[in-house]
Design a protein around this motif. Sequence first.
Motif, PDB file in Angstrom:
ATOM      1  N   LYS A   1       0.862  -1.178   0.000  1.00 21.06           N
ATOM      2  CA  LYS A   1       0.000   0.000   0.000  1.00 21.06           C
ATOM      3  C   LYS A   1       0.899   1.229   0.000  1.00 21.06           C
ATOM      4  CE  LYS A   1      -0.653   0.202   4.998  1.00 21.06           C
ATOM      5  NZ  LYS A   1      -1.605   0.216   6.083  1.00 21.06           N
ATOM      6  N   PRO A   2       0.394   2.335  -0.515  1.00 23.16           N
ATOM      7  CA  PRO A   2       1.213   3.559  -0.534  1.00 23.16           C
ATOM      8  C   PRO A   2       1.618   3.967   0.880  1.00 23.16           C
ATOM      9  CG  PRO A   2      -0.722   3.814  -1.929  1.00 23.16           C
ATOM     10  CD  PRO A   2      -0.894   2.526  -1.170  1.00 23.16           C
TER      11      PRO A   2
ATOM     12  N   PHE B   1       2.259   7.037   1.751  1.00 18.92           N
ATOM     13  CA  PHE B   1       1.650   8.336   2.034  1.00 18.92           C
ATOM     14  C   PHE B   1       0.248   8.393   1.458  1.00 18.92           C
ATOM     15  CE2 PHE B   1       6.234   8.878   1.445  1.00 18.92           C
ATOM     16  CZ  PHE B   1       6.574   9.364   2.693  1.00 18.92           C
ATOM     17  N   LYS B   2      -0.631   9.164   2.075  1.00 24.29           N
ATOM     18  CA  LYS B   2      -2.001   9.292   1.585  1.00 24.29           C
ATOM     19  C   LYS B   2      -2.030   9.917   0.195  1.00 24.29           C
ATOM     20  CE  LYS B   2      -4.401   9.346   5.955  1.00 24.29           C
ATOM     21  NZ  LYS B   2      -5.351  10.038   6.808  1.00 24.29           N
ATOM     22  N   GLN B   3      -1.121  10.848  -0.046  1.00 16.53           N
ATOM     23  CA  GLN B   3      -1.026  11.475  -1.359  1.00 16.53           C
ATOM     24  C   GLN B   3      -0.295  10.482  -2.273  1.00 16.53           C
ATOM     25  OE1 GLN B   3       0.956  15.219  -1.363  1.00 16.53           O
ATOM     26  NE2 GLN B   3       0.422  15.659  -3.482  1.00 16.53           N
ATOM     27  N   ALA B   4      -1.038   9.796  -3.115  1.00 21.77           N
ATOM     28  CA  ALA B   4      -0.514   8.651  -3.869  1.00 21.77           C
ATOM     29  C   ALA B   4       0.646   8.986  -4.794  1.00 21.77           C
ATOM     30  CB  ALA B   4      -1.640   8.010  -4.660  1.00 21.77           C
TER      31      ALA B   4
ATOM     32  N   TRP C   1       6.277   2.708  -0.457  1.00 14.51           N
ATOM     33  CA  TRP C   1       5.211   1.756  -0.212  1.00 14.51           C
ATOM     34  C   TRP C   1       5.532   0.906   1.006  1.00 14.51           C
ATOM     35  CZ3 TRP C   1       7.494   2.969  -4.727  1.00 14.51           C
ATOM     36  CH2 TRP C   1       6.687   3.559  -5.700  1.00 14.51           C
TER      37      TRP C   1
END
Length: 70
Positions: A8-9, A11-14, A19
């Motif tokens: 999953k990334p 950071f929230k800002q992809a 990751w």
Amino acid sequence: MITHFQWKPLFKQANLPGWRVSFYFKGIRYDAVYHKNGEIEWEKASPAAEDEEAIRSQIHELMLFHVYDG
């Protein structure tokens, strides 16, 4: 062989690289951060020295498939 691979990334800002990955290898769960340059930063436990290169190679291939080719 790596099983139950998840990513999953970081950071929230992809669009920011990085990751969080988790997987099992020889029945042991590993958690790490995969950086955009391919560097892997192990979180709690790192794999045995004799397994680490094989694991790094498998993770790199999985990330190329899921993130870059996806």
